[in-house]
Design a protein around this motif. Structure first.
Motif, mmCIF file in Angstrom:
data_model
loop_
_atom_site.group_PDB
_atom_site.id
_atom_site.type_symbol
_atom_site.label_atom_id
_atom_site.label_comp_id
_atom_site.label_asym_id
_atom_site.label_seq_id
_atom_site.Cartn_x
_atom_site.Cartn_y
_atom_site.Cartn_z
ATOM 1 N N ILE A 20 2.029 -3.989 5.481
ATOM 2 C CA ILE A 20 2.653 -2.829 4.703
ATOM 3 C C ILE A 20 2.060 -2.912 3.245
ATOM 4 C CG2 ILE A 20 4.687 -1.935 3.454
ATOM 5 C CD1 ILE A 20 6.108 -3.201 6.124
ATOM 6 N N ALA A 21 1.814 -3.965 2.642
ATOM 7 C CA ALA A 21 1.164 -4.128 1.230
ATOM 8 C C ALA A 21 -0.155 -3.606 1.365
ATOM 9 C CB ALA A 21 1.265 -5.479 0.833
ATOM 10 N N SER A 22 -0.972 -3.806 2.447
ATOM 11 C CA SER A 22 -2.320 -3.332 2.442
ATOM 12 C C SER A 22 -2.242 -1.796 2.372
ATOM 13 C CB SER A 22 -3.085 -3.657 3.878
ATOM 14 O OG SER A 22 -3.355 -5.044 3.828
ATOM 15 N N ARG A 23 -1.440 -1.245 3.337
ATOM 16 C CA ARG A 23 -1.146 0.254 3.398
ATOM 17 C C ARG A 23 -0.816 0.927 2.074
ATOM 18 N NH1 ARG A 23 -2.347 -1.604 7.331
ATOM 19 N NH2 ARG A 23 -4.184 -1.512 6.289
ATOM 20 N N LEU A 24 0.075 0.131 1.203
ATOM 21 C CA LEU A 24 0.314 0.646 -0.019
ATOM 22 C C LEU A 24 -0.793 0.594 -1.115
ATOM 23 C CD1 LEU A 24 3.811 -1.290 -0.411
ATOM 24 C CD2 LEU A 24 3.473 1.377 -0.117
ATOM 25 N N LYS A 25 -1.630 -0.289 -0.928
ATOM 26 C CA LYS A 25 -2.753 -0.377 -1.900
ATOM 27 C C LYS A 25 -3.599 0.829 -1.310
ATOM 28 C CE LYS A 25 -2.419 -5.422 -2.326
ATOM 29 N NZ LYS A 25 -3.210 -6.685 -1.828
ATOM 30 N N GLU A 26 -3.742 0.890 -0.160
ATOM 31 C CA GLU A 26 -4.689 2.292 0.410
ATOM 32 C C GLU A 26 -4.200 3.496 -0.251
ATOM 33 O OE1 GLU A 26 -4.759 2.018 4.568
ATOM 34 O OE2 GLU A 26 -6.031 0.134 4.628
ATOM 35 N N ARG A 27 -3.088 3.633 -0.509
ATOM 36 C CA ARG A 27 -2.272 4.841 -1.004
ATOM 37 C C ARG A 27 -2.232 4.963 -2.634
ATOM 38 N NH1 ARG A 27 0.675 8.110 2.430
ATOM 39 N NH2 ARG A 27 0.846 7.275 4.476
ATOM 40 N N GLY A 28 -3.004 4.107 -3.043
ATOM 41 C CA GLY A 28 -3.195 3.979 -4.588
ATOM 42 C C GLY A 28 -2.215 3.293 -5.513
ATOM 43 N N TRP A 29 -1.509 2.484 -4.702
ATOM 44 C CA TRP A 29 -0.509 1.445 -5.452
ATOM 45 C C TRP A 29 -1.360 0.328 -6.104
ATOM 46 C CZ3 TRP A 29 5.010 0.580 -4.202
ATOM 47 C CH2 TRP A 29 5.750 1.742 -3.744
ATOM 48 N N THR A 30 -1.226 0.059 -7.306
ATOM 49 C CA THR A 30 -1.959 -0.881 -8.222
ATOM 50 C C THR A 30 -0.952 -1.880 -8.620
ATOM 51 O OG1 THR A 30 -2.154 0.416 -10.210
ATOM 52 C CG2 THR A 30 -3.796 0.501 -8.624
ATOM 53 N N ASP A 31 0.358 -1.684 -8.885
ATOM 54 C CA ASP A 31 1.235 -2.605 -9.619
ATOM 55 C C ASP A 31 1.519 -3.667 -8.552
ATOM 56 O OD1 ASP A 31 3.583 -4.255 -10.382
ATOM 57 O OD2 ASP A 31 3.832 -2.521 -11.899
#
Length: 135
Positions: A20-31
């Motif tokens: 899930i963390a990987s998918r969030l990063k792919e969607r532009g999450w940076t924090d």
């Protein structure tokens, strides 16, 4: 989606959180803190929903794994016959590893044969999805 698809292969909470963390990063999450906290909540919710929705399937998968443990601890590979009549024998054995160190690299060579001891862990974890995919 990835967590749901890998649930049949025994994805753990940590694995689900990482997916899930990987998918969030792919969607532009940076924090990083928000990614970590959000992935924990999402993994808990996802794993709980999977447990509820696939309770019977998970119990069957657990039972298949338990059967594989009993068979492999007796020193035998897990085997079965598919509905098409094809024999299947899981080849998972503990491999002999040899380390070769050269001036440029370190190589790990593996040698295996039918006389090597059965890998009980691999037999257990691989049997449920292998069996399901064979029927």
């Amino acid at each position: 989606k990835q967590t749901v698809m890998t649930s049949v292969y025994g994805v753990t909470f940590v694995g689900a959180r990482q997916q899930i963390a990987s998918r969030l990063k792919e969607r532009g999450w940076t924090d990083k803190d928000k990614i970590y906290k959000t992935s924990i909540v999402a993994a808990k919710l996802t794993m709980a929903a999977l447990d509820k929705a696939f309770k019977n399937a998970k119990e069957t998968m657990r039972w298949l794994g338990d059967c594989a443990s009993i068979i492999s601890k007796a020193g035998e590979p897990v085997s079965w016959t598919t509905p098409l009549g094809l024999p299947v024998v899981q080849p998972y054995r503990q491999k002999n590893k040899f380390v070769v160190i050269t001036t440029n690299q370190r190589l790990i060579l593996q040698k295996s044969n039918d006389s090597d001891p059965i890998s009980s862990l691999k037999q257990r974890t691989a049997f449920p999805p292998n069996y399901v995919h064979s029927i």
